[in-house]
Scaffold this motif. Structure first.
Motif, PDB file in Angstrom:
ATOM      1  N   GLN A  70     -20.004  26.551  26.433  1.00  0.00           N
ATOM      2  CA  GLN A  70     -20.759  25.888  25.377  1.00  0.00           C
ATOM      3  C   GLN A  70     -20.156  26.156  24.003  1.00  0.00           C
ATOM      4  O   GLN A  70     -19.686  27.271  23.732  1.00  0.00           O
ATOM      5  N   GLY A  71     -20.181  25.118  23.163  1.00  0.00           N
ATOM      6  CA  GLY A  71     -19.729  25.264  21.779  1.00  0.00           C
ATOM      7  C   GLY A  71     -18.338  25.872  21.718  1.00  0.00           C
ATOM      8  O   GLY A  71     -17.456  25.502  22.489  1.00  0.00           O
ATOM      9  N   ASP A  87      -4.562  30.976  20.971  1.00  0.00           N
ATOM     10  CA  ASP A  87      -5.011  29.834  21.776  1.00  0.00           C
ATOM     11  C   ASP A  87      -5.805  30.352  22.973  1.00  0.00           C
ATOM     12  O   ASP A  87      -5.230  30.787  23.965  1.00  0.00           O
ATOM     13  N   LYS A  88      -7.127  30.274  22.895  1.00  0.00           N
ATOM     14  CA  LYS A  88      -8.002  30.714  23.988  1.00  0.00           C
ATOM     15  C   LYS A  88      -8.546  29.491  24.730  1.00  0.00           C
ATOM     16  O   LYS A  88      -9.596  29.559  25.368  1.00  0.00           O
ATOM     17  N   SER A  89      -7.850  28.356  24.640  1.00  0.00           N
ATOM     18  CA  SER A  89      -8.278  27.135  25.339  1.00  0.00           C
ATOM     19  C   SER A  89      -8.181  27.321  26.844  1.00  0.00           C
ATOM     20  O   SER A  89      -7.457  28.190  27.335  1.00  0.00           O
ATOM     21  N   ASN A  90      -8.885  26.455  27.597  1.00  0.00           N
ATOM     22  CA  ASN A  90      -8.682  26.353  29.042  1.00  0.00           C
ATOM     23  C   ASN A  90      -8.093  24.995  29.383  1.00  0.00           C
ATOM     24  O   ASN A  90      -8.452  23.977  28.785  1.00  0.00           O
ATOM     25  N   GLY A 133     -14.093  23.903  20.833  1.00  0.00           N
ATOM     26  CA  GLY A 133     -15.030  23.494  21.872  1.00  0.00           C
ATOM     27  C   GLY A 133     -14.849  22.069  22.354  1.00  0.00           C
ATOM     28  O   GLY A 133     -15.572  21.615  23.242  1.00  0.00           O
ATOM     29  N   LEU A 134     -13.877  21.321  21.793  1.00  0.00           N
ATOM     30  CA  LEU A 134     -13.652  19.938  22.232  1.00  0.00           C
ATOM     31  C   LEU A 134     -13.409  19.885  23.731  1.00  0.00           C
ATOM     32  O   LEU A 134     -12.587  20.630  24.268  1.00  0.00           O
ATOM     33  N   GLY A 227     -18.559  13.249  19.335  1.00  0.00           N
ATOM     34  CA  GLY A 227     -18.739  14.702  19.369  1.00  0.00           C
ATOM     35  C   GLY A 227     -17.945  15.393  20.456  1.00  0.00           C
ATOM     36  O   GLY A 227     -17.408  14.755  21.360  1.00  0.00           O
ATOM     37  N   ILE A 228     -17.913  16.723  20.385  1.00  0.00           N
ATOM     38  CA  ILE A 228     -17.036  17.511  21.257  1.00  0.00           C
ATOM     39  C   ILE A 228     -17.452  17.486  22.727  1.00  0.00           C
ATOM     40  O   ILE A 228     -16.624  17.669  23.604  1.00  0.00           O
ATOM     41  N   ASP A 229     -18.746  17.271  23.025  1.00  0.00           N
ATOM     42  CA  ASP A 229     -19.212  17.357  24.421  1.00  0.00           C
ATOM     43  C   ASP A 229     -19.144  16.031  25.182  1.00  0.00           C
ATOM     44  O   ASP A 229     -19.183  16.027  26.409  1.00  0.00           O
ATOM     45  N   ASP A 230     -19.075  14.919  24.454  1.00  0.00           N
ATOM     46  CA  ASP A 230     -19.159  13.601  25.109  1.00  0.00           C
ATOM     47  C   ASP A 230     -17.783  13.180  25.644  1.00  0.00           C
ATOM     48  O   ASP A 230     -17.149  12.259  25.136  1.00  0.00           O
TER      49      ASP A 230
END
Ligand code: NAG
Ligand code: NAG
Ligand code: NAG
Length: 367
Positions: A70-71, A87-90, A133-134, A227-230
């Motif tokens: 989340q977020g 860079d802590k992205s997945n 959070g994108l 938005g980031i979640d859609d």
């Protein structure tokens, strides 16, 4: 200066600072334990948040990955296996399986390695970092029918987007696909690149250090209104404007991500007989065609670090870890293993794919 002159001076300054006349890029690399992603299992916090996913994925990146993300929680990860510490992205993709032609059981194909190209393409836009959070998804897990051609197609003005491909480096440059294939029984050759195509190739990819590869391009235009979640509506590919590609008005131009995922198919070379028509690999969702390959990403970037890379680094294939003045530095030894919330069975050969996904595509499962 008169107001008009001030404005035109500023426009010139912005153009000089940000307009990109040609592509620059830097490749993000990972410290992966041989054969392994950071974690694997039926997890997909974008498509199936909070519950086991339908099929298994291999995941790279920040330690705060889980069934739910989340977020901007990834930014708080205490480690990452990306070589760039900030860079802590997945980054994740479906697992690849080998199906034994002798007894139809499945064995997971180990990861060879994965890398992520960060392309900063020619554009009239300002390229910005990913919003924390994108969530992005590209490719279609339900696809079993052939695309229009074997080539990659990223230009929305030229019809349907084809963001995924398989690449098969091979000695002697043999045909990777049956020459008369229409895509309904075997894959389609890329007319512009003999080594690549849509769907799994019918040969063994036997170049040392470069086995079978999954290629995945992500769109780079983000809609802040979505938005980031859609993830179904927040991203599109940019459209041509002269020699450059621009985003729709009000959207944000982000880096163009391109995943290269090499699977270690070498140990399976003697486990199947080449007949020029069929092949033994299947994606974790049961897809025998490879048309459904797809990729997911949730950003855990420190935005100041990524903006500096966008504006000041063209390290190319040398790697993002070679960028000058990299904020936060690099990590060459941290593998940052992540516990799997829904691990795959431990047996070497499985009678069914994790999640019991039935096989489909190329004459099987009604497709
Ligand atoms: C199935 O075949 C593979 C080789 O393709 C073999 O290694 C494995 O032991 C076999 N499993 C069974 C249950 O026969
Ligand atoms: C930090 O990461 C390590 C794995 O590298 C893990 O064992 C540890 O529990 C993590 N700590 C927190 C607070 O998440
Ligand atoms: C080279 C380097 O910076 N290695 C570090 C990577 O991160 C781990 C902790 O997450 C450190 O223990 C290493 O020293």
């Amino acid at each position: 200066m008169k107001p008009v002159a001030v404005v035109s001076f500023l426009v010139t300054l912005i153009a000089v600072t940000f307009a990109k006349d040609s592509r620059t890029f830097a490749v993000l690399r990972f410290n992966n334990e041989p054969g392994k992603f950071s974690t694997e299992g039926r997890m997909d916090p974008i498509v199936s948040p909070g519950a086991p996913a339908g099929h298994s994925h291999g995941v790279m990146g920040g330690h705060n990955f889980g069934l739910t993300v989340q977020g901007d929680q990834l930014l708080e990860s205490n480690c990452t296996n990306a070589m760039i510490k900030n860079d802590k992205s997945n980054y994740w993709v479906p697992d690849l399986w080998f199906q034994s032609p002798r007894n139809s059981t499945f064995k997971k194909v180990p990861l060879f390695y994965m890398q992520v190209y960060y392309f900063f393409d020619a554009t009239n836009d300002v390229i910005k970092p990913f919003p924390p959070g994108l969530k992005m998804v590209i490719g279609d897990s339900s696809k079993r029918t052939p695309p229009a051609t074997g080539a990659i197609q990223l230009d929305p003005s030229r019809g349907a987007i084809q963001p995924v491909q398989w690449v098969c480096p091979a000695n002697g440059d043999p045909n990777r696909y049956p020459v008369d294939s229409d895509g309904t029984r075997a894959g389609l050759q890329d007319p512009t690149d003999r080594g690549a195509g849509a769907g799994f190739p019918v040969i063994n990819c036997d170049i040392a250090g470069a086995p079978l590869r999954q290629d995945i391009h992500f769109p780079s235009c983000y809609n802040p209104a979505a938005g980031i979640d859609d993830h179904k509506n927040n991203m599109v590919f940019p459209t041509p404007n002269g020699n450059k590609f621009d985003c729709p008005k009000g959207w944000t131009h982000l880096p163009h991500l391109f995943y290269e995922v090499y699977y270690d198919t070498t140990p399976f070379a003697n486990e199947w007989t080449r007949d020029g028509q069929t092949q033994p690999y299947v994606l974790s969702n049961g897809d025998r065609t490879g048309y459904s390959s797809h990729g997911d990403m949730i950003s855990g970037w420190d935005t100041i670090t990524l903006q500096a890379i966008i504006d000041g680094c063209d390290a190319g294939n040398d790697g993002m870890d070679k960028c000058p003045r990299l904020i936060g530095g690099i990590n060459t030894s941290d593998r940052c293993k992540i516990d799997s919330a829904v691990p795959n069975p431990r047996d070497e050969w499985l009678t069914a794919l994790p999640g019991n996904n039935p096989l489909s595509g190329w004459g099987v499962g009604g497709v």
